[in-house]
Design a protein around this motif. Structure first.
Motif, PDB file in Angstrom:
ATOM      1  N   PHE A 104      -8.100 -13.242  -0.324  1.00 55.52           N
ATOM      2  CA  PHE A 104      -8.486 -12.367  -1.415  1.00 55.52           C
ATOM      3  C   PHE A 104      -7.422 -11.299  -1.653  1.00 55.52           C
ATOM      4  N   SER A 145      -6.086  -9.193  -8.621  1.00 57.29           N
ATOM      5  CA  SER A 145      -5.392 -10.430  -8.961  1.00 57.29           C
ATOM      6  C   SER A 145      -5.564 -10.683 -10.457  1.00 57.29           C
ATOM      7  N   GLN A 184      -7.276 -16.558 -10.829  1.00 62.55           N
ATOM      8  CA  GLN A 184      -7.871 -17.244  -9.684  1.00 62.55           C
ATOM      9  C   GLN A 184      -8.162 -18.679 -10.114  1.00 62.55           C
ATOM     10  N   TRP A 210      -5.685 -16.878  -5.240  1.00 62.03           N
ATOM     11  CA  TRP A 210      -5.586 -15.625  -5.990  1.00 62.03           C
ATOM     12  C   TRP A 210      -4.121 -15.431  -6.366  1.00 62.03           C
TER      13      TRP A 210
END
Length: 179
Positions: A15, A19, A22, A35
């Motif tokens: 994670f 970001s 995804q 990500w």
């Protein structure tokens, strides 16, 4: 030509806050969630280069991952005209080396921007434009890295042979000789 990871984007299987993208990818029967942070000014950089050049992304990454990512960045292939992946690299001393001859293009007209000079140093050091690796840092110092390269790269459009200009600007042969 442009490298992908740590040149245009930073991707992780862990994670990442803030970001930009995804997506899921399946590799060797294993599912992964990816990500991605896009380097500051990346899209502006690509748009300006696409006005003067045929853009090719040449990555040492697997096509299953890179294709999905590039489809998100440039869904209509308006900017990036060709994609070249790990299967076109040579595996030399535990490194994936980009063999520019697989493109069947005149090497006097090719420049590759890559954060990993060893990736292009095997045979075409004179074609390589080094850039600092980018790992998602948003500091001003890193943000302008792509934009700093633009005037030089754009000047190559008028060159009969890009290699002397690249050699003179970055002096990679001298750096390698000093090692």
């Amino acid at each position: 030509m442009l490298d992908l990871d740590e040149t245009l984007v930073h991707a992780s299987l862990e994670f990442m806050e803030q970001s930009h993208l995804q997506f899921d990818v399946t590799f060797k029967e294993q599912d992964y969630h990816v990500w991605v942070k896009i380097r500051p000014h990346c899209l502006e950089f690509l748009e300006r280069l696409a006005e003067k050049f045929e853009i090719i992304v040449f990555t040492a990454s697997q096509s299953i991952y890179a294709d999905k990512l590039l489809n998100l960045i440039d869904p209509d292939s308006r900017l990036i005209k060709h994609r070249v992946f790990r299967n076109s690299c040579l595996f030399v001393n535990e490194n994936y080396v980009k063999d520019l001859t697989v493109l069947n293009r005149d090497l006097s007209k090719i420049a590759i921007v890559d954060n990993s000079p060893q990736a292009f140093g095997y045979q075409v050091l004179s074609n390589g434009i080094p850039i600092k690796s980018w790992f998602g840092d948003t500091s001003d110092r890193q943000e302008v890295c792509l934009l700093k390269l633009l005037p030089f790269i754009e000047s190559l459009a008028a060159a009969d042979d890009v290699r002397p200009h690249i050699v003179n600007r970055f002096k990679l042969h001298e750096r390698v000789s000093a090692l």
